[in-house]
Design a protein around this motif. Structure first.
Motif, PDB file in Angstrom:
ATOM      1  N   ALA A 269      -2.037 -32.550  37.422  1.00 35.45           N
ATOM      2  CA  ALA A 269      -0.618 -32.281  37.684  1.00 35.45           C
ATOM      3  C   ALA A 269      -0.256 -30.846  37.343  1.00 35.45           C
ATOM      4  N   PRO A 270      -0.800 -29.850  38.061  1.00 36.96           N
ATOM      5  CA  PRO A 270      -0.525 -28.443  37.726  1.00 36.96           C
ATOM      6  C   PRO A 270       0.956 -28.093  37.811  1.00 36.96           C
ATOM      7  N   ASP A 271       1.717 -28.770  38.673  1.00 36.75           N
ATOM      8  CA  ASP A 271       3.143 -28.482  38.790  1.00 36.75           C
ATOM      9  C   ASP A 271       3.926 -28.945  37.565  1.00 36.75           C
ATOM     10  N   GLU A 272       3.321 -29.779  36.717  1.00 32.88           N
ATOM     11  CA  GLU A 272       3.978 -30.256  35.489  1.00 32.88           C
ATOM     12  C   GLU A 272       3.602 -29.396  34.279  1.00 32.88           C
ATOM     13  N   PHE A 273       2.717 -28.428  34.480  1.00 33.07           N
ATOM     14  CA  PHE A 273       2.172 -27.657  33.361  1.00 33.07           C
ATOM     15  C   PHE A 273       3.264 -26.957  32.555  1.00 33.07           C
ATOM     16  N   PHE A 274       4.246 -26.403  33.247  1.00 31.77           N
ATOM     17  CA  PHE A 274       5.308 -25.639  32.586  1.00 31.77           C
ATOM     18  C   PHE A 274       6.027 -26.476  31.536  1.00 31.77           C
ATOM     19  N   TYR A 275       6.229 -27.770  31.822  1.00 30.66           N
ATOM     20  CA  TYR A 275       7.013 -28.634  30.941  1.00 30.66           C
ATOM     21  C   TYR A 275       6.202 -29.161  29.764  1.00 30.66           C
ATOM     22  N   LEU A 276       4.890 -29.064  29.856  1.00 28.46           N
ATOM     23  CA  LEU A 276       4.025 -29.620  28.823  1.00 28.46           C
ATOM     24  C   LEU A 276       3.430 -28.562  27.910  1.00 28.46           C
ATOM     25  N   ASN A 277       3.786 -27.294  28.162  1.00 34.27           N
ATOM     26  CA  ASN A 277       3.175 -26.194  27.414  1.00 34.27           C
ATOM     27  C   ASN A 277       4.230 -25.423  26.631  1.00 34.27           C
ATOM     28  N   ASN A 278       3.853 -24.951  25.427  1.00 31.05           N
ATOM     29  CA  ASN A 278       4.795 -24.216  24.570  1.00 31.05           C
ATOM     30  C   ASN A 278       5.031 -22.780  25.009  1.00 31.05           C
ATOM     31  N   GLY A 279       4.202 -22.279  25.902  1.00 29.90           N
ATOM     32  CA  GLY A 279       4.386 -20.921  26.376  1.00 29.90           C
ATOM     33  C   GLY A 279       3.473 -19.917  25.693  1.00 29.90           C
ATOM     34  N   VAL A 280       3.615 -18.666  26.111  1.00 30.00           N
ATOM     35  CA  VAL A 280       2.771 -17.566  25.641  1.00 30.00           C
ATOM     36  C   VAL A 280       3.652 -16.466  25.066  1.00 30.00           C
ATOM     37  N   THR A 281       3.237 -15.924  23.931  1.00 35.12           N
ATOM     38  CA  THR A 281       3.939 -14.789  23.328  1.00 35.12           C
ATOM     39  C   THR A 281       2.993 -13.600  23.252  1.00 35.12           C
ATOM     40  N   ALA A 282       3.494 -12.438  23.637  1.00 33.99           N
ATOM     41  CA  ALA A 282       2.659 -11.236  23.624  1.00 33.99           C
ATOM     42  C   ALA A 282       3.443 -10.065  23.042  1.00 33.99           C
ATOM     43  N   LEU A 283       2.720  -9.121  22.485  1.00 33.84           N
ATOM     44  CA  LEU A 283       3.299  -7.863  22.022  1.00 33.84           C
ATOM     45  C   LEU A 283       2.773  -6.740  22.910  1.00 33.84           C
ATOM     46  N   ALA A 284       3.577  -5.695  23.072  1.00 38.15           N
ATOM     47  CA  ALA A 284       3.143  -4.521  23.837  1.00 38.15           C
ATOM     48  C   ALA A 284       3.763  -3.278  23.223  1.00 38.15           C
ATOM     49  N   ASP A 285       2.976  -2.208  23.147  1.00 43.98           N
ATOM     50  CA  ASP A 285       3.492  -0.948  22.602  1.00 43.98           C
ATOM     51  C   ASP A 285       4.603  -0.378  23.475  1.00 43.98           C
ATOM     52  N   LEU A 286       4.459  -0.576  24.794  1.00 43.69           N
ATOM     53  CA  LEU A 286       5.446  -0.063  25.737  1.00 43.69           C
ATOM     54  C   LEU A 286       5.624  -1.073  26.861  1.00 43.69           C
ATOM     55  N   VAL A 287       6.885  -1.348  27.194  1.00 40.93           N
ATOM     56  CA  VAL A 287       7.210  -2.269  28.286  1.00 40.93           C
ATOM     57  C   VAL A 287       8.142  -1.544  29.255  1.00 40.93           C
ATOM     58  N   GLU A 288       7.732  -1.465  30.516  1.00 47.44           N
ATOM     59  CA  GLU A 288       8.557  -0.866  31.558  1.00 47.44           C
ATOM     60  C   GLU A 288       8.794  -1.896  32.648  1.00 47.44           C
ATOM     61  N   ALA A 289      10.039  -1.952  33.134  1.00 44.13           N
ATOM     62  CA  ALA A 289      10.391  -2.919  34.173  1.00 44.13           C
ATOM     63  C   ALA A 289      11.092  -2.216  35.332  1.00 44.13           C
ATOM     64  N   PRO A 290      10.368  -1.312  36.009  1.00 48.32           N
ATOM     65  CA  PRO A 290      11.024  -0.485  37.031  1.00 48.32           C
ATOM     66  C   PRO A 290      11.160  -1.147  38.394  1.00 48.32           C
ATOM     67  N   GLN A 291      10.372  -2.194  38.662  1.00 49.21           N
ATOM     68  CA  GLN A 291      10.324  -2.738  40.011  1.00 49.21           C
ATOM     69  C   GLN A 291      10.807  -4.178  40.058  1.00 49.21           C
ATOM     70  N   GLY A 292      11.514  -4.527  41.151  1.00 51.02           N
ATOM     71  CA  GLY A 292      11.902  -5.904  41.395  1.00 51.02           C
ATOM     72  C   GLY A 292      13.286  -6.243  40.914  1.00 51.02           C
ATOM     73  N   THR A 293      13.588  -7.523  41.022  1.00 51.82           N
ATOM     74  CA  THR A 293      14.887  -8.052  40.606  1.00 51.82           C
ATOM     75  C   THR A 293      14.673  -9.068  39.492  1.00 51.82           C
ATOM     76  N   LYS A 294      15.761  -9.642  39.012  1.00 52.71           N
ATOM     77  CA  LYS A 294      15.631 -10.661  37.973  1.00 52.71           C
ATOM     78  C   LYS A 294      14.840 -11.868  38.467  1.00 52.71           C
ATOM     79  N   ALA A 295      14.914 -12.105  39.760  1.00 50.39           N
ATOM     80  CA  ALA A 295      14.176 -13.238  40.319  1.00 50.39           C
ATOM     81  C   ALA A 295      12.680 -12.962  40.403  1.00 50.39           C
ATOM     82  N   ASN A 296      12.296 -11.681  40.416  1.00 48.45           N
ATOM     83  CA  ASN A 296      10.880 -11.341  40.577  1.00 48.45           C
ATOM     84  C   ASN A 296      10.646  -9.925  40.039  1.00 48.45           C
TER      85      ASN A 296
END
Length: 601
Positions: A269-296
């Protein structure tokens, strides 16, 4: 400033000899004694090392920039960096016990002044043969930078002032191009650069998030939903580097029910994976978000490190590798990216907090101590693979001579400490040494500990462990059980007699260990058993005896006194009769005396 520590000086010398000396211009004066030539070659190679590290240029190019010789007129290396239009003039001092002083600076200033005047005739052939190159560099250079490098005890104020006189001279024909500050490359930078060579690498990559949210404020944070397949792609590309600051590496699906569950969800049931997983946390020295919209939104990430969720990504990657025809394109996971240095204090605190929700042992948190990573990198230079994440330890760790685990390190280091309780804790409360916040842990993994000392102590522990294990198997009854359960008492008593050897600057060969320890260990083992025989196994379990701290401390006292020949010592007997409630551990004065008086092998 302190000089470059001996352990890193040895690493540096070895690196210079193997990697830099072969690329240096030939010595102009080969009539000097070989010892002088070898010493000069190391000094010249250090100049190449400095350019290699400061300017990030290749080893061969850095070595070719060296002009140092027995008659160099105060200049050791000259390099022109075309991209920045900067001409670098370098003087180095490869003497570990000396400061870069005023005399060194005056020689450097004199040589730099002559070169800036293009008086090539005053220099050796290494400079003269580069006349055309240097003329072009002087024509193109917009900046001239003086560099002082050393491994000794500092760059004196008088030396700095002497060089500043050249830079600040408004009448000098190069005033304006000479940079106002002298670039300094000292022992701290040498050590840092050597350690950096053994890092697992920096992850610079991008990740696309849907339903993206940006939380500004005190900590820049990005939250969104990622395709699990995109995270698997990062895993394939970067492997362990993606999880460098994670407390644990991947356990493998065979060893974890959680990982089996992750893979079963992907299968059914790969489509159910999101609801059964606690998620991922990451750190980054620098984060840039120049491209796309909030939807993508496409995030550009520098210094990315997954600190929670390694099992999720690694299990998925293993599943994809084993089931290439299965489609996981519908599997998604919640991702949180926090802008923070993963090796900084905040990064470590986030890693600790995010992993408190998981079933991790106290020992796992030692991986957050930067000292562990420093030791891993240093041991790499010595030919040893050091593993400080318990779950990531190779299966052959106990039988491989070149692999050292953090548990082996803890046991070995503790044996050489004076604290009378340590042998008891090693047997019954090992967790005391696994907690990075405990005083016991901090007493072992100090900044003063060198890689060679760690290796030597582990070799000592392994030798004693193997000998006593063999005796335990070959001997029946209480004596055999004594060797099995009293191993840390015997090893601690023996360790005090070997402390000078293990603290030497170089790694001891196994043959040396065997030869030095064989007879003394057999004598120590027999002394300890003769001392223990009347009180161990007499109407009680040997194991039960060593599960009592008071028993263990008293036996260790008697064993050390006996094997060190101090039972009849007046000083020893006098100390035993002194009671002091303020002692840091039981019989502190007694054990400090026994340790300092232990005859050295």
């Amino acid at each position: 400033m302190t000089a470059l520590p001996t352990n890193f000086l040895n690493i540096l010398r070895n690196k210079l000899e193997k990697e830099f000396v072969p690329h240096l211009p030939e010595l102009l004066n080969k009539e000097r004694p070989k010892a002088d030539q070898d010493k000069k070659q190391l000094s010249r190679a250090f100049s190449g090392f400095v350019l290699h590290k400061m300017l990030n240029i290749g080893i061969a190019d850095a070595a070719k920039s060296v002009v140092d010789d027995f008659d160099d007129n105060g200049l050791d290396a000259i390099h022109y960096e075309a991209t920045s239009k900067t001409l670098y003039l370098v003087q180095t001092k490869f003497r570990e016990r000396e400061q870069f002083d005023e005399g060194d600076a005056i020689r450097f200033r004199s040589g730099a002044d002559l070169l800036l005047g293009q008086r090539y005739d005053r220099f050796n052939a290494n400079v003269q043969c580069r006349k055309d190159e240097l003329n072009n560099a002087f024509d193109e250079a917009e900046r001239i930078q003086l560099v002082v490098a050393y491994i000794g005890t500092g760059f004196s104020a008088h030396a700095n002032a002497a060089l500043k006189e050249l830079i600040a001279d408004e009448d000098h024909h190069e005033f304006g191009r000479l940079q106002p500050d002298v670039a300094e490359y000292g022992p701290d930078k040498v050590q840092a650069d050597l350690l950096a060579e053994q890092s697992v690498g920096v992850v610079n990559d991008s990740l696309r998030l849907s339903k993206w949210q940006h939380l500004g404020g005190h900590r820049d944070t990005h939250i969104g939903v990622a395709l699990l397949s995109d995270l698997v792609a990062l895993h394939k590309k970067h492997n362990k580097a993606l999880y460098e600051r994670n407390i644990r590496y991947f356990l493998g699906s065979r060893e974890s029910d959680v990982n089996k569950s992750i893979q079963e969800t992907l299968r059914t049931a790969p489509d159910e994976f999101f609801y059964l997983n606690n998620g991922v946390t990451a750190l980054a020295d620098l984060v840039e978000a120049p491209q796309g919209t909030k939807a993508n939104k496409l995030l550009r990430l520098r210094g990315l490190s997954v600190i929670n969720g390694a099992q999720t990504i690694s299990s998925a990657a293993e599943f994809v590798a084993q089931n290439p025809l299965c489609d996981i394109s519908k599997a998604k996971v919640l991702v949180t990216v926090i802008k923070a240095d993963s090796e900084g204090a905040f990064g470590r605190s986030v890693t600790r907090a995010r992993n408190h929700q998981n079933p991790v042992s106290t020992g796992n948190f030692a991986s957050l101590d930067p000292r562990q990573e420093e030791l891993r990198r240093e041991l790499n230079y010595l030919g040893y693979s050091y593993h400080y994440r318990p779950e990531a330890t190779p299966r052959n760790a106990e039988v491989s001579a070149s692999i050292i685990t953090i548990e082996q390190a803890m046991k070995a280091l503790a044996l050489f400490e004076v604290d009378s309780r340590y042998p008891y804790w090693l047997k019954n409360e090992i967790s005391r040494f696994q907690n990075a916040e405990s005083s016991e842990y901090k007493s072992l993994f100090t900044q003063a500990l060198t890689g060679a000392q760690l290796v030597n102590k582990v070799k000592f522990f392994r030798f004693v462990r193997d000998v006593l294990s063999s005796n335990a198997v070959a001997t029946r009854g209480a004596e055999g059980l004594f060797y099995r359960h009293g191993i840390f008492v015997v090893a601690a008593a023996m360790a005090k007699k070997f402390r000078n050897r293990v603290n030497e600057a170089d790694v001891l060969k196994q043959e040396q260990i065997n030869q030095l320890l064989s007879i003394p260990l057999d004598e120590c083992r027999q002394h300890c058993w003769d001392t223990a025989r009347p009180i161990v196994g007499q109407g009680r379990s040997v194991l039960t005896f060593f599960q009592n701290q008071g028993n263990t401390v008293r036996l260790l006292d008697a064993c050390m006194a006996t094997t060190n020949g101090l039972v009849q010592s007046d000083a020893y007997q006098a100390l035993k009769n002194v009671a002091d409630k303020n002692e840091a551990f039981p019989q502190e004065r007694v054990f400090r005396y026994l340790t300092t008086q232990a005859p050295q092998i």
